[in-house]
Scaffold this active site. Structure first.
Site, PDB file in Angstrom:
ATOM      1  N   TYR A 146       0.914   3.463   5.536  1.00 49.36           N
ATOM      2  CA  TYR A 146       1.835   3.774   6.634  1.00 49.36           C
ATOM      3  C   TYR A 146       2.241   5.231   6.507  1.00 49.36           C
ATOM      4  O   TYR A 146       2.624   5.673   5.415  1.00 49.36           O
ATOM      5  CB  TYR A 146       3.073   2.875   6.551  1.00 49.36           C
ATOM      6  CG  TYR A 146       4.124   3.140   7.603  1.00 49.36           C
ATOM      7  CD1 TYR A 146       5.335   3.736   7.261  1.00 49.36           C
ATOM      8  CD2 TYR A 146       3.920   2.790   8.932  1.00 49.36           C
ATOM      9  CE1 TYR A 146       6.311   3.971   8.223  1.00 49.36           C
ATOM     10  CE2 TYR A 146       4.888   3.019   9.909  1.00 49.36           C
ATOM     11  CZ  TYR A 146       6.094   3.616   9.538  1.00 49.36           C
ATOM     12  OH  TYR A 146       7.049   3.857  10.496  1.00 49.36           O
ATOM     13  N   ASP A 241      -0.193  11.778   1.451  1.00 46.45           N
ATOM     14  CA  ASP A 241       1.124  11.418   1.985  1.00 46.45           C
ATOM     15  C   ASP A 241       1.976  10.943   0.804  1.00 46.45           C
ATOM     16  O   ASP A 241       1.878   9.788   0.390  1.00 46.45           O
ATOM     17  CB  ASP A 241       0.993  10.329   3.056  1.00 46.45           C
ATOM     18  CG  ASP A 241       2.364   9.910   3.571  1.00 46.45           C
ATOM     19  OD1 ASP A 241       2.424   9.202   4.589  1.00 46.45           O
ATOM     20  OD2 ASP A 241       3.382  10.287   2.934  1.00 46.45           O
ATOM     21  N   LYS A 269      12.051  11.410   2.111  1.00 45.30           N
ATOM     22  CA  LYS A 269      12.883  10.546   1.264  1.00 45.30           C
ATOM     23  C   LYS A 269      13.645  11.322   0.177  1.00 45.30           C
ATOM     24  O   LYS A 269      14.671  11.942   0.449  1.00 45.30           O
ATOM     25  CB  LYS A 269      12.024   9.418   0.678  1.00 45.30           C
ATOM     26  CG  LYS A 269      11.440   8.492   1.773  1.00 45.30           C
ATOM     27  CD  LYS A 269      10.602   7.387   1.189  1.00 45.30           C
ATOM     28  CE  LYS A 269       9.870   6.625   2.267  1.00 45.30           C
ATOM     29  NZ  LYS A 269      10.678   5.586   2.921  1.00 45.30           N
TER      30      LYS A 269
END
Ligand code: KE4
Length: 430
Positions: A146, A241, A269
């Site tokens: 994702y 990623d 994050k």
């Protein structure tokens, strides 16, 4: 031992009349695990408190950012001071230069870095940069990975998309999806074959080096090295990623842990310390195409926001201390040992996978090497386990397709309590 969730239930009813599913991000709705989502009042250290006064040991940690634990005094105090100086200027500040320099020190492959506001923005911008640099349209991603919800990457995606069984979302024009090639993770032959067929038309490969959006799936030995070698052969931009793995697997992320140098990296994050931040960057020759240096356009009103930069700087200052990762890894290993032992003593078949401070429990007697393996695990058992753990005051990620996270604030007592709750919960669902 049902939880008192009177206020959460009232709020959820109201929220569902105003927001899709009553939430601002789908996986928070507890659809995969049943029951009413926790509406949170506050959090401190390893604990999170819902509006009904229930306390939980928290392993969601805002899906990764709260690696120091919630409301770390150094972060909160710095934010208070920063807010008094103004919250947004729409102009450069010294703070964004400071955070970018700290990130580049930890990720030397990121020669040039652009701050954005989310992991989605980081991933979509990195892909645009790769397409602009190569002049090619096709991209490769992997099932169960994702990279946020931008149109071209919401294909065979993990996280909430997998949880809700819509890995390829309606609303994504066929034309977009057409340029996105999706392959099984951990299958180098599949990647080599697609490159033989159309490698010269592929702008980039984007991958979660450790997949944290189908549970927690580790790369097989040689897999990442193989991707690096083949992408180089075909002039394909390799994008790591590391929105989730960044600062979670090590201070230098997966690229440091696995000693692989990607062409570009996405972060998010942790570098925002709980405020909205993403970042993308990589080789100077690619990033020099980004406006205003080059023609590839990307922008953002709140990019480099001074509050978000402040939270990120304070977080990385503490993470960069030598003893920090020793402590984080010791806590994570203690949890792994405890959870494995609890399942064994309870006589239930699970697989507990961990990469640094991120981890997951699958209910299965087989190894999990890719999304289809993860999809075969017993997600109903996970949901039952989740609910039992919640009743025992332990907040896990509300989907078997998600990872859990450790923080510096989790004590040995927290871990012991978690393991005791797991043993009792395993016994009950067996
Ligand atoms: P955001 O746009 O949510 O900041 O980041 C997207 C993203 C990109 N890349 C990776 C590897 C990610 O894990 C994420 C977001 N992760 C999910 C948790 N699996 C965010 C939680 C949510 O969607 O509510």
């Amino acid at each position: 031992m049902a939880l008192n969730q009177k206020k959460s239930k009232e709020l959820f009813k109201k929220a569902k009349r105003i927001m899709p599913g009553g939430v601002n991000s789908p996986v928070r709705a507890f659809r995969a695990v049943g029951g009413t989502p926790l509406f949170i009042d506050s959090a401190k250290g390893s604990k999170i408190y819902d509006v009904d006064g229930n306390e939980f040991i928290d392993y969601v940690l805002s899906w990764g950012p709260m690696i120091l634990g919630h409301s770390h005094p150094k972060v909160v105090n710095a934010l208070k001071k920063a807010a008094e100086k103004g919250t947004s200027f729409g102009a450069p500040t010294p703070l964004e230069v400071e955070l970018a320099a700290m990130v580049r020190k930890a990720y030397p492959s990121m020669e040039i870095i652009r701050m954005v506001n989310s992991g989605t923005e980081a991933a979509m911008s990195a892909i645009r940069a790769a397409r602009g640099f190569t002049g090619r349209d096709r991209i490769v991603k992997f099932e169960g990975c994702y990279h946020g919800h931008a149109d071209g990457i919401l294909v065979q995606a993990g996280s909430g998309a997998a949880t809700f069984g819509v890995p390829t979302s309606p609303g994504v024009p066929k034309d977009y999806a057409r340029n996105t090639i999706t392959l099984p993770y951990n299958d180098l032959r599949a990647f080599r074959n697609i490159c033989k067929k159309t490698g010269k038309n592929i702008a980039c490969v984007i991958i979660e080096p450790v997949v944290g959006n189908s549970g927690c799936i580790l790369p097989k030995p040689g897999y990442l090295e193989g991707l690096r070698k083949i992408t180089r052969q075909y002039g394909i931009v390799l994008i790591f990623d590391e929105v989730m793995t960044g600062f979670r697997i090590s201070y230098g992320g997966a690229q440091k842990a696995f000693k692989i140098k990607p062409d570009m990296t996405c972060l998010g994050k942790v570098i925002g310390g709980g405020l909205p931040v993403g970042a993308y960057g990589g080789k100077k020759e690619i990033m020099s195409r980004i406006a205003p240096d080059g023609p590839v356009y990307q922008a953002g009103t709140l990019s480099g926001n001074p509050l978000a930069m402040t939270a990120g700087i304070e977080t990385l200052k503490i993470l960069s201390r030598p003893e920090t990762y020793k402590k984080l890894m010791a806590k994570s290993m203690a949890l792994e040992e405890g959870m494995k032992d609890a399942a064994k003593r309870a006589g239930i078949q699970t697989r507990f996978y961990r990469a640094g401070t991120m981890f997951c429990t699958y209910f299965t007697d087989r190894e999990v090497h890719n999304f289809s393996d993860a999809a075969k695990t017993d997600m109903a058992a996970f949901a039952a386990f989740f609910r039992k753990m919640l009743e025992r005051g332990v907040n896990l990620a509300p989907s078997g397709y998600e990872a859990g996270f450790m923080s510096l604030a989790h004590s040995q007592a927290d871990i012991n309590r978690t393991v005791r709750a797991a043993y009792a919960s395993f016994r009950e669902i067996k």
